[in-house]
Design an enzyme around this catalytic site. Structure first.
Site, mmCIF file in Angstrom:
data_model
loop_
_atom_site.group_PDB
_atom_site.id
_atom_site.type_symbol
_atom_site.label_atom_id
_atom_site.label_comp_id
_atom_site.label_asym_id
_atom_site.label_seq_id
_atom_site.Cartn_x
_atom_site.Cartn_y
_atom_site.Cartn_z
ATOM 1 N N VAL A 64 0.808 -1.219 0.000
ATOM 2 C CA VAL A 64 0.000 0.000 0.000
ATOM 3 C C VAL A 64 0.840 1.268 0.000
ATOM 4 C CG1 VAL A 64 -1.941 -1.132 1.146
ATOM 5 C CG2 VAL A 64 -0.207 0.055 2.542
ATOM 6 N N SER A 142 -9.283 4.048 14.068
ATOM 7 C CA SER A 142 -9.275 3.405 15.385
ATOM 8 C C SER A 142 -9.710 4.426 16.416
ATOM 9 C CB SER A 142 -7.866 2.898 15.723
ATOM 10 O OG SER A 142 -7.779 2.476 17.077
ATOM 11 N N TYR A 155 1.197 5.040 16.779
ATOM 12 C CA TYR A 155 -0.080 4.550 16.253
ATOM 13 C C TYR A 155 -1.168 5.596 16.436
ATOM 14 C CZ TYR A 155 -3.841 1.147 15.403
ATOM 15 O OH TYR A 155 -4.933 0.476 14.904
ATOM 16 N N LYS A 159 -3.346 7.277 13.302
ATOM 17 C CA LYS A 159 -4.796 7.138 13.206
ATOM 18 C C LYS A 159 -5.513 8.486 13.351
ATOM 19 C CE LYS A 159 -4.886 2.778 12.346
ATOM 20 N NZ LYS A 159 -5.337 2.289 11.026
#
Length: 283
Positions: A64, A142, A155, A159
């Site tokens: 990706v 998330s 993370y 997100k």
């Protein structure tokens, strides 16, 4: 208020990134079971091939973070199932650890996969969908994008950025027949949480529960959807809490330590895959 009509999943061409494991695999199964024509892509070609064989759907290699790979994936998907109606940007990784100790390789990889991968897939899909005047993009974000926690800074950042990108893109293309929205699952029982424990008062969701949320979003497009749905209210309330209360709740529920004091040995294999670039599996 304009009511969005319920849409059929059956017959839609659905492409899912990070589809060999976790939420991506569960979503592929759920969409297939509802009659969609599904194609999955994954960085791990062996896992993708197995998942495709198990589900009886097309499975393709996909990085990706690479424009050529992503464009090639969508080209091949459209050769197999026709113009893609729904793209689910699901591929993601979750490095853990204290901010100052997480390696630069992991930090770069996290942003490349979780954010750049979503941005790249969205841009390439829009170039196909806008001329057709219809299409849907669902980005798997998330609750970590709105509820930061110690040990998850990278993370959390990725997100949060996915949510901002999704919101802005939705506003830009909503009058051109394209639906763009974000799915915000809670703690989910996938490879990403290996070696960790569930915060107090919570249970780990199963990927099938998140997949059901994705199907519901295909049927009734919305800007954001949390899983579980009840979490949306508590998240909005939590945004109003003073810092002292937030810190107290984090301590009470172990959120302040659960992503710092984890089982490194149980997580070693996944951490190694993040480092060497072979982990870009489903959320």
């Amino acid at each position: 208020m304009k009511t969005i009509r319920r849409q059929q999943v059956a017959g839609k061409a659905v492409a899912i990134t990070g589809g060999a494991r976790g939420i991506g695999l569960a979503t592929a199964r759920a969409a297939r079971d509802r009659g969609a024509r599904v194609v999955i892509g994954d960085l791990d070609p062996v896992a993708a091939e197995k998942a495709g064989a198990d589900l009886g759907i097309a499975a393709l290699p996909l990085d990706v973070t690479d424009r050529g790979s992503f464009a090639g994936f969508l080209d091949a998907a459209e050769d197999l199932v026709g113009p893609v109606d729904v793209l689910v940007n699901n591929a993601g990784i979750m490095p853990l650890g204290r901010v100052e100790t997480v390696g630069d390789t992991e930090a770069t990889r996290c942003i490349d996969v979780n954010l750049h991968g979503v941005m790249l897939g969205t841009k390439i899909a829009l170039l196909r969908m806008i001329p057709r005047g219809h299409g849907q993009i669902i980005n798997i974000a998330s609750i970590a994008g709105v509820t930061p926690a110690p040990g998850m800074a990278l993370y959390n950042a990725s997100k949060a950025a996915v949510l901002a990108f999704t919101d802005a893109t939705r506003l830009e293309v909503r009058d051109r027949g394209i639906q763009v929205g974000a799915m915000l699952p809670s703690f989910t029982n996938t490879e990403l949480i290996s070696g960790t424990r569930t915060p107090k008062g919570q249970r780990a969701l199963e990927p099938d529960e998140v997949a059901a949320g994705v199907i519901a979003m295909i049927e009734r497009p919305s800007p954001r959807r949390t899983v579980p749905r009840s979490l949306g209210v508590s998240m909005r309330l939590a945004a109003l809490y003073p810092d002292r209360l937030t810190r107290a709740l984090y301590h009470l529920l172990d959120v302040d330590t659960v992503f710092l004091d984890y089982d490194h040995s149980a997580r070693a294999a996944y951490a190694a895959r993040i480092h060497d670039g072979s982990a870009a599996a489903g959320e």
